[in-house]
Design an enzyme around this catalytic site. Structure first.
Site, PDB file in Angstrom:
ATOM      1  N   CYS A   1      -8.029  -1.925  -4.751  1.00  0.00           N
ATOM      2  CA  CYS A   1      -6.583  -1.682  -4.811  1.00  0.00           C
ATOM      3  C   CYS A   1      -5.835  -3.008  -4.891  1.00  0.00           C
ATOM      4  CB  CYS A   1      -6.112  -0.908  -3.584  1.00  0.00           C
ATOM      5  SG  CYS A   1      -6.090   0.877  -3.817  1.00  0.00           S
ATOM      6  N   ARG A  26     -22.285  -5.263  11.826  1.00  0.00           N
ATOM      7  CA  ARG A  26     -23.212  -4.688  12.810  1.00  0.00           C
ATOM      8  C   ARG A  26     -24.637  -4.677  12.245  1.00  0.00           C
ATOM      9  NH1 ARG A  26     -25.178  -3.826  17.769  1.00  0.00           N
ATOM     10  NH2 ARG A  26     -26.555  -5.077  16.541  1.00  0.00           N
ATOM     11  N   CYS A  80       0.850  -1.199   0.000  1.00  0.00           N
ATOM     12  CA  CYS A  80       0.000   0.000   0.000  1.00  0.00           C
ATOM     13  C   CYS A  80       0.878   1.238   0.000  1.00  0.00           C
ATOM     14  CB  CYS A  80      -0.897   0.022   1.232  1.00  0.00           C
ATOM     15  SG  CYS A  80      -1.893  -1.457   1.469  1.00  0.00           S
ATOM     16  N   CYS A 107     -28.178  -6.700  13.459  1.00  0.00           N
ATOM     17  CA  CYS A 107     -29.502  -6.109  13.677  1.00  0.00           C
ATOM     18  C   CYS A 107     -30.558  -6.847  12.867  1.00  0.00           C
ATOM     19  CB  CYS A 107     -29.516  -4.634  13.268  1.00  0.00           C
ATOM     20  SG  CYS A 107     -29.068  -3.489  14.585  1.00  0.00           S
ATOM     21  N   HIS A 150     -33.946   2.996  16.110  1.00  0.00           N
ATOM     22  CA  HIS A 150     -32.855   3.974  16.143  1.00  0.00           C
ATOM     23  C   HIS A 150     -33.298   5.421  15.941  1.00  0.00           C
ATOM     24  CE1 HIS A 150     -30.028   0.738  16.611  1.00  0.00           C
ATOM     25  NE2 HIS A 150     -30.571   0.114  15.589  1.00  0.00           N
ATOM     26  N   CYS A 206       2.436   3.006  -3.193  1.00  0.00           N
ATOM     27  CA  CYS A 206       1.643   4.006  -3.927  1.00  0.00           C
ATOM     28  C   CYS A 206       1.240   5.164  -3.025  1.00  0.00           C
ATOM     29  CB  CYS A 206       0.369   3.382  -4.502  1.00  0.00           C
ATOM     30  SG  CYS A 206       0.655   2.230  -5.850  1.00  0.00           S
ATOM     31  N   HIS A 207       0.768   4.830  -1.815  1.00  0.00           N
ATOM     32  CA  HIS A 207       0.114   5.846  -0.973  1.00  0.00           C
ATOM     33  C   HIS A 207       1.049   6.491   0.034  1.00  0.00           C
ATOM     34  CE1 HIS A 207      -3.861   4.847  -2.527  1.00  0.00           C
ATOM     35  NE2 HIS A 207      -3.613   3.582  -2.328  1.00  0.00           N
TER      36      HIS A 207
END
Lengths: 258, 106
Positions: free
Chosen positions: A111, A215, A73, A219, A178, A76-77
């Site tokens: 990527c 997550r 990674c 639910c 929620h 490039c970054h």
């Protein structure tokens, strides 16, 4: 007819005052606010926050060469704390090639396949969670801006529709907990507003790291609905809607949640 | 090598009480759980933790299946002299992990 009305409402979204039951922008609270002081202390201390172990692993992976291209990674970054600053606050983001929104995990895997020429990492694998935790940490304290791109409007509208869609044997929608009952408790646990400020999170109940997708699937299983597959278009749309709903809230990844 | 996070103050006054915090990456599988197929998931836990200061053991803990994943241990000691803390975690299936941290006592 109702769906159409919701769709139009969603497109107008930001310009309209919140409908009944929805949380006003000033009333929004991160899941952090609902936690006990002990759990808050665990998140706030980087040597006590178990999510930081995943960040450490991510740092190693960031600098490890992989795939046929034999690139890491960082090749490039560069420095993750510079190049990835604020990146997570923008995701899910619009991907021009596929003309769809993609979340951070999918971006990492793009990527991997395109630039590293390596096999994509499996959803919820420790490697993918480690890399996304490392990247998400670089957006700590920054406001969420996902969904600003006009090309995402239809996906946000779809996500919003799903948020208000009753489902499962219990026949309840995300919004029923929620939005409508966010300040109440369910079996002793705070319901919370479902603001995705800190993903990937270290969840004490899981004894490990997990993404927003995990997550959401939890639910959905809880209301006895068929959970979306990982990376399904509706899953990404719901993630995107949740992030746009939390627009302007500060990121606190990697968060600890009960 | 499993990831470990250790927090020791870099400097302390002689005689001061200092807190040492350690966080170790480990699944702490209890051995009491079963897979969907009914097979027991074998126990895989850290069984002991030792902290040495300049070679002398100053803290030891035994760990058991009821302890959560990624055990966090925090304890106190008195800063008597400058030196090196060595931490060692030992567990099932030959698990061994080490970490070190230095302190300057003024």
């Amino acid at each position: 007819m109702m769906r159409r009305a919701l769709f139009v409402l969603a497109l107008l979204g930001a310009a309209l005052p919140a409908a009944a039951g929805e949380i006003a922008p000033s009333e929004r609270r991160s899941g952090y606010d609902f936690m006990s002081s002990d759990t808050k202390a665990m998140q706030d201390d980087d040597t006590a926050n178990p999510g930081m172990l995943s960040v450490l692993d991510g740092d190693t992976l960031w600098n490890t060469k992989a795939g046929a291209a034999n690139k890491s990674c960082s090749d490039c970054h560069g420095d993750v704390s510079v190049s990835m600053k604020g990146a997570t606050a923008r995701y899910p983001a619009f991907n021009a090639t596929s003309a769809t929104p993609i979340d951070l995990g999918q971006r990492v895997n793009l990527c991997r396949t395109q630039h590293q020429e390596a096999a994509p990492l499996a959803p919820e694998s420790s490697e993918l969670l480690a890399l996304t935790a490392l990247i998400a940490k670089q957006s700590r304290g920054m406001p969420i801006i996902a969904g600003d791109d006009a090309r995402l409007a239809t996906s946000i509208a779809r996500g919003r529709e799903l948020f208000f869609q009753r489902e499962g044997q219990l026949n309840i929608a995300c919004s029923n907990c929620h939005d409508d009952n966010a300040d109440r408790h369910l079996a002793g646990s705070a319901i919370t507003q479902g603001q995705p400020t800190g993903y990937p999170i270290y969840r004490l109940e899981w004894q490990g790291m997990g993404s927003l997708q995990r997550r959401i699937r939890g639910c959905m299983t809880g209301v006895r609905a068929q959970a979306f597959d990982f990376d399904a278009a509706d899953m990404i749309a719901l993630e995107l809607y949740l992030m746009s709903r939390a627009h302007g809230m500060k990121m606190d990844a990697p968060a600890v949640r009960p | 090598m499993a990831a470990a996070l250790v927090n020791v103050p870099a400097k302390a006054k002689r005689g001061a009480v200092i807190e040492i915090k350690t966080l170790m990456s480990h699944v702490m599988e209890t051995g009491y759980r079963h897979t969907a197929a009914g097979e027991v998931v074998p126990r895989d836990i850290i069984t002991s933790f030792i902290c040495r200061f300049n070679g002398t053991e100053i803290f030891r803990a035994d760990l058991f299946p009821a302890i959560a994943a990624n055990p966090f241990l925090s304890f106190f000691t008195t800063a008597s002299e400058s030196g090196r803390f060595e931490f060692e975690w030992i567990g099932d299936n030959g698990f061994v992990a080490n970490a070190t941290a230095s302190i300057t006592v003024e």
